[in-house]
Structure formats: structure tokens, C-alpha cells
Design an enzyme around this catalytic site. Structure first.
Site, PDB file in Angstrom:
ATOM      1  N   SER A   1      30.424 -12.274 -21.592  1.00 40.85           N
ATOM      2  CA  SER A   1      28.977 -12.082 -21.680  1.00 40.85           C
ATOM      3  C   SER A   1      28.276 -13.430 -21.586  1.00 40.85           C
ATOM      4  O   SER A   1      28.589 -14.362 -22.327  1.00 40.85           O
ATOM      5  CB  SER A   1      28.622 -11.417 -23.014  1.00 40.85           C
ATOM      6  OG  SER A   1      27.274 -11.657 -23.367  1.00 40.85           O
TER       7      SER A   1
ATOM      8  N   LYS B   1      20.272  -6.324 -28.096  1.00 41.69           N
ATOM      9  CA  LYS B   1      21.685  -6.714 -28.211  1.00 41.69           C
ATOM     10  C   LYS B   1      21.955  -8.062 -27.554  1.00 41.69           C
ATOM     11  O   LYS B   1      22.822  -8.814 -28.006  1.00 41.69           O
ATOM     12  CB  LYS B   1      22.588  -5.624 -27.640  1.00 41.69           C
ATOM     13  CG  LYS B   1      22.470  -5.357 -26.142  1.00 41.69           C
ATOM     14  CD  LYS B   1      23.458  -6.150 -25.315  1.00 41.69           C
ATOM     15  CE  LYS B   1      23.301  -5.861 -23.832  1.00 41.69           C
ATOM     16  NZ  LYS B   1      24.266  -6.626 -23.004  1.00 41.69           N
TER      17      LYS B   1
END
Length: 376
Positions: free
Chosen positions: A277, A214
Site C-alpha cells: 500500500s 482507511k
């Protein structure tokens, strides 16, 4: 199942771990230590730098990583590995994937016999192609090894926002007879409380693959978002990225359905949705044309997807799995490929079927037609 039937089920008692060491005082390590301490456990948070450990104990805050989050008064930080691991019942390792093996060697003399070890870091070891649990099993034999993974931004979890994650360990025969006594169940019980809700899995491979892949897909989403594309593109990358996860997990012995859960689709969706992120942020800056050395204002920020784009694609090639999105990211980050040309080539690959059971591969009608980037 009817509500009345669910309410009548007998719930087996599960004893949480008492004393727990969290190795790594970055944002996620601090958040996990905070959750455990808030739940009433004896927690030792190990920090690599003595000054940081001292500051946490003195101020009740981690000013370097979670500056605006008060920590529980019972949380104790230390820069001594021996002190952190003394008489612990379980260990959470929250160190960068690239330093995991060295960290295993450092803790080996101090680790209580058979203490379960759960990894809260994600990736694949470069060179060996080992999943991180395999690295720990290789370096520290005799310890149950699992992981904690899911869609979790550290600050939100530390602030006790409702958050869900997966705790995964392989299940022995004894664990299947008495699952409430398994390391996975006991660690999940230790983390349960307030807004943090863990789920238990016996598919460690599937959970780890989701966590490693991911981060690479998130860089791809960031690259295309930074280059001026929007939601259609991000949704396509997320969906096809999940498929790459499924293929790799299955090839390594994991379960495809695990990838549709918290540690796969859940974590991927979160990581690809916000520049909070670091993976998404790196990709976004690169997509805008920022040189790698200038990203994050020139600060040496560790981005796990950047490291793992190499190891993930190497592992995929070794087991015969095609992962074109990960391969594209790796080519841009490490092989000098032009970002626009690389993603144009990704979109111009032969037309395939979905699902794969329908065997089909058609030459793309316009493989040389470039994507329309924002400034064209």
C-alpha cells in the site's frame, strides 16, 4: 437458515452490463479491466498517455503498472475518451480523486445518457467536502453513481487470486422492488467470475467513507511501524480508526455496520498490513525519518491518504466529528507537526469509554510523558 433451505431458494436472473469503459490505466484500472474482459465483457481501457495505450495493445501487458501480469487478449486500450465511451452500458472511473472533477468535465460530451458510473477511486473533495460520488453527481447529473471498494491489491486481483469487494449504489424505489435490475447488482454480476467475488450494498455513503478514511489511518500505521513499533500499536490504530470511520459515516447518513464490512474494516486491515500500500509505505518512510521529498526514492508518487488527510479532517470538523488519528496524520503531513510529539499527544489524550454510551472523560495521568520510540 438450513442448507436445504438455502439450496431451495429461487435466484433471480440478473443481466450483466455488456460494453464497459474503464477510465484510468493505472494498476487498479488495469486490474478491473482485466477482470471484466476475463468474464467475457467488451471492455475499453482508457489511458491518459497514447504511448501506454499503444503498448498495452501491442504487448498484452501494462509494463508501467502491472509489468508481470498478462492481460486478456480481448482487452482493448485507447487514449481517446470518445472511443472509450462510445455506446457503453456502464463506466468505471479509476482516476485520482484530485482530478475527478476535471475528468467528469472531459467525459461529459461523450457519455451515453443515463449510463451508470461506478467509482473505483477513494476520497473526499477538498474545499467542498463532497464525497466523490457527490462530485460526479454534481458534475454529471442524470447518471446513477456508485462505487467499487474493498480490500484489493491490484496485482493479486489481476492474477485472479480470490478477492472480495463491495459494489454500492443508492437504491431507488424501483431498485428495491427489483433489486436484480439495479445498477449495483448488474455491475456486481459483470465483475463476478473466477476469483473475484463482489457483494452488493445500498449504503454508498458508508462504503465511501470507509474507503476515504482507511487511507489516512494506513499512513498512521505506517508512521508508527516505521518508528519502530509493532503489532500492538497497529492493532490499536486499526481498531480506533474503524471507530473514526463509523462516527463520520453515521454523521453523513451512512450505516455504522457498513464500516465493519469489506469496504471498511476489510480494506483498512489490508492497507495497514503491507507496504504494498502506498499509504502504508509513505507513513513507514516518514516514521523512519525520511524527508517527504525523498520518499519513494524521490519519485512523484500520488498517495491518496496524503491528499485526503486534509479533506477528511475538514469534513469531520464541519459535521462535528472528532477524528484524532486523522487529525494527527494531517498535522504531521501538512502543518509541520513533529511526528513523535504528535503521536505522543495522541496517546496522552483524556481517557475515554468504549462504548461511547458510557459517557466518560478522564484527564490522562501522564500527558507529558513521551512514547518510547525505537532509538530512545
Amino acid at each position: 437458515m438450513k442448507d436445504s433451505e438455502a439450496d431451495s431458494r429461487s435466484h433471480k436472473p440478473c443481466v450483466p452490463f455488456g460494453r464497459i469503459a474503464v477510465l484510468g490505466a493505472g494498476s487498479w484500472g488495469t486490474a478491473l479491466a482485466s477482470i471484466l474482459a476475463r468474464n467475457g465483457h467488451d471492455v475499453r481501457l482508457w489511458a491518459r498517455r497514447p504511448a501506454l495505450a499503444e503498448a498495452i495493445n501491442k504487448t498484452g501487458m501494462n509494463g508501467d503498472y502491472l509489468a508481470d501480469v498478462p492481460l486478456p487478449e480481448s482487452l482493448t486500450a485507447t487514449a481517446s475518451i470518445a472511443e472509450a465511451l462510445a455506446d457503453v452500458d456502464a463506466v468505471l472511473m479509476v482516476t485520482p480523486s484530485s482530478t475527478l472533477r476535471a475528468m467528469c468535465e472531459a467525459i461529459k460530451p461523450h457519455l451515453p445518457d443515463a449510463a451508470p458510473i461506478a467509482l473505483a477511486c477513494k476520497g473526499v473533495e477538498r474545499g467542498t467536502g463532497y464525497l466523490l460520488s457527490e462530485v460526479v453527481t454534481d458534475a454529471l447529473p442524470g447518471h446513477p453513481v456508485g462505487c467499487v471498494s474493498g480490500p484489493t491489491f491490484a496485482r493479486e486481483a489481476a492474477l485472479d487470486h480470490p478477492t472480495a469487494a463491495t459494489v454500492a449504489f443508492p437504491f431507488s424505489y424501483e431498485d428495491r422492488l427489483n433489486p436484480e435490475k439495479s445498477p449495483a447488482a448488474r455491475l456486481a454480476m459483470s465483475l463476478s467470475g473466477g476469483g473475484f467475488r463482489p457483494y452488493v450494498s445500498d449504503d454508498l455513503v458508508g462504503v465511501e467513507v470507509g474507503g476515504a478514511v482507511k487511507n489516512v489511518i494506513a499512513i498512521a500505521c505506517g508512521m508508527m511501524s516505521g518508528a519502530g513499533f509493532a503489532e500492538n500499536t497497529r492493532a490499536a490504530l486499526i481498531t480506533r480508526g474503524i471507530d473514526e470511520m463509523k462516527l463520520l459515516a453515521q454523521a453523513l447518513g451512512g450505516k455504522r455496520e457498513t464500516v465493519t464490512g469489506l469496504s471498511g474494516a476489510g480494506d483498512l486491515t489490508l492497507t495497514c498490513s503491507s507496504t504494498t500500500s502506498r499509504n502504508m509505505s509513505l507513513g513507514f518512510q516518514l516514521g523512519q525519518g525520511t524527508a517527504r521529498a525523498a520518499c519513494f526514492e524521490g519519485r512523484p508518487v500520488v498517495v491518496e491518504g496524503e491528499v485526503n488527510s486534509v479533506s477528511v479532517t475538514e469534513l469531520a470538523a464541519r459535521v462535528g466529528v472528532s477524528m484524532p488519528i486523522c487529525e494527527t496524520v494531517n498535522a504531521v503531513l501538512h502543518d509541520g507537526a513533529d511526528l513523535r510529539a504528535a503521536f505522543t499527544a495522541l496517546w496522552a489524550r483524556p481517557i475515554e469509554a468504549e462504548p461511547y454510551a458510557l459517557e466518560l472523560s478522564l484527564a490522562h495521568p501522564s500527558p507529558n510523558l513521551p512514547l518510547q520510540f525505537g532509538d530512545t
